[in-house]
Structures are given as C-alpha cells and as structure tokens.
Write an enzyme that holds these catalytic residues in place. Structure first.
Site, short mmCIF file in Angstrom:
data_model
loop_
_atom_site.label_atom_id
_atom_site.label_comp_id
_atom_site.label_asym_id
_atom_site.label_seq_id
_atom_site.Cartn_x
_atom_site.Cartn_y
_atom_site.Cartn_z
N SER A 70 0.68 -1.30 -0.06
CA SER A 70 -0.02 -0.13 -0.20
C SER A 70 0.86 1.13 0.15
CB SER A 70 -1.06 0.10 1.21
OG SER A 70 -1.50 1.28 1.61
N TYR A 109 -2.12 -0.45 10.27
CA TYR A 109 -2.20 -0.94 8.71
C TYR A 109 -1.02 -0.34 8.07
CZ TYR A 109 -3.72 -1.83 4.05
OH TYR A 109 -3.83 -2.14 2.51
#
Length: 257
Positions: free
Chosen positions: A154, A167
C-alpha cells in the site's frame, strides 16, 4: 523493418502455469484471478471464510484447472496443507500473489482506539500470514525456476497514511520482508510489491466509494483506483518486469506527489 526479439524476450505465456492468490475471492484478489486466468494460468483462489464466493469465482474463470482452497492467514498448518494440495492436484506453483489482508478505520490521532486486539489481528494477517504462505510454497516456487511472488502492499507503507497507523506499519513490514526474501529466494524467484492508494473495494469496513473518490480527487490523475487497475499491474509485473525484484511499485495515480 522491425527485428525479431532475441532469445526468450518474446511473449511471456502463462499457459501451463499455476497461480495461487490468497484473499482471492473478492476485491483485488478476485480481479487478479480473472486477469491471470484470461492470460492462461490455472488459478488457485485462496479464501478464509468466503468459500461460496471462491467456488463461484473458480467456476466462472476461463480455462481449466482452477480451484478454491481455504488459506487462513492465522493458521500456518492450514497454509502448509494448502501447498501440499496444490502440489498433489496441480503439480506446480509458478506465481504467488499475497492479497489477503485486514484493517479497520481508526483515526491516527486516537491512540486509545488502536487497541491491542486490532494490532495483533493486523500484524498476524498482513505480515505473519504472507510470510507463512511464502514459506509453505517456497519449495514449489523454487522448483518452477522462473517464479514470481507479488505482495499487495500500500501507499500507506511509505506515506504513513492509510486506514490506521498499524495498517501502514504492517505494509511497511511486508515491503521490508520482500527486500530480504528477494535476496534469499533468487535467482529462481522474483519478489515484487504492488502498492496502490485507496482502491474502490469494500476492503475497509464502512468506507464507501465517495470517500475513495475524495482521496482520488487530490491525485494528479484524479481517477479512482479500481481493483482491475491493480490486477493489471500485477499481471505486468509477472509477465514483463523480468529483471525486477526486491522493489515496490506504486499504483496510486500519483497520489504520493
């Protein structure tokens, strides 16, 4: 007059190759399954709780040899069992896409809301699980001689952004793990991270398309990243980035700028 491409630099066929995709029953994983099957691969759709969804996807893919297998990221022995089933039923594994992941939206400034339970869940699913999957499939991938591992990372890994602090940290760990694995698994296996910005899927609970569109509006390309955009990048990494390993590739519409 165009010259013929030398040696093995022509078309890179996926016909006869086997691709395993964790988290393959929805979102980026499902889009990748469709792209790899269309390119000729037999696709193993790994799932945790979405058995019906995975079976339905396997049945609709073009080509043959597709199957759904339970691959829970928190259960190492189940991942080893899945690798054994792939070997027994398909005889090989050439491509591993680590797409399984978990998150929950937690405002970064609310430290108390980022509880230990969520931290542990994210780290197990997003870091330990992909490593355990790679470890289980490494012998099959090595045997291929020309294998690829694609980890779905990501933009949050490098920007410190994303749905929660943990995350982004988990994806940074995945990228660092990829660096080390690229060293030790070469030359038979390449390891590449694909790092999108917010993608228009239901991955983040409670985040609708409108929120993704607002994020995309501030990027240079001003277009929402769709699951298929990421899947096409994965396909390109597998088929054309033949001399790339140990690196992360952003698929973010220039959001990092």
């Amino acid at each position: 007059m165009s010259e013929a491409l030398p040696g093995n630099l022509g078309a890179y066929e996926l016909t006869g190759r086997v691709a395993v995709i964790t988290g393959g029953s929805s979102g980026i994983g499902a889009a990748t399954a469709r792209r790899l099957a269309a390119a000729g691969a037999a696709v193993v759709i790994g799932y945790n709780s979405g058995a019906d969804r995975a079976e339905a996807l396997a049945a609709e893919l073009p080509g043959s040899g597709h199957l759904a297998l339970r691959m829970p990221m928190a259960e190492t022995e189940a991942l080893r069992a899945a690798a054994a089933q792939v070997e027994a039923r398909l005889g090989r594994c050439d491509i591993l896409v680590n797409s399984a992941g978990v998150t929950r939206a937690v405002p970064h400034a609310d430290l108390e809301a980022l509880d230990d339970t969520l931290i542990d869940q994210v780290l197990v699913t997003n870091v330990r699980g992909p490593f355990a999957t790679i470890r289980a499939f490494a012998p099959l991938l090595k045997r291929s001689g020309d294998a690829v591992i694609v980890n779905i990372s990501s933009l949050a890994a490098s920007a410190g952004s994303g749905s929660s602090i943990i995350y982004g940290a988990s994806k940074a760990a995945l990228d660092t793990m990829g660096l080390a694995l690229a060293r030790v698994l070469g030359p038979e296996i390449r390891v590449i991270s694909i790092s999108p910005a917010a993608v228009a899927t239901d991955f983040v609970p409670g985040r609708g398309r409108a929120a993704v569109e607002r994020q995309a509006a501030s990027s240079p390309l001003r277009r929402v990243t769709e699951a298929d955009d990421v899947a096409l990048s994965i396909l390109g990494a597998i088929t054309h980035l033949r001399y790339t390993t140990g690196t992360a590739i952003l698929v973010d519409g220039g959001k990092h700028l």
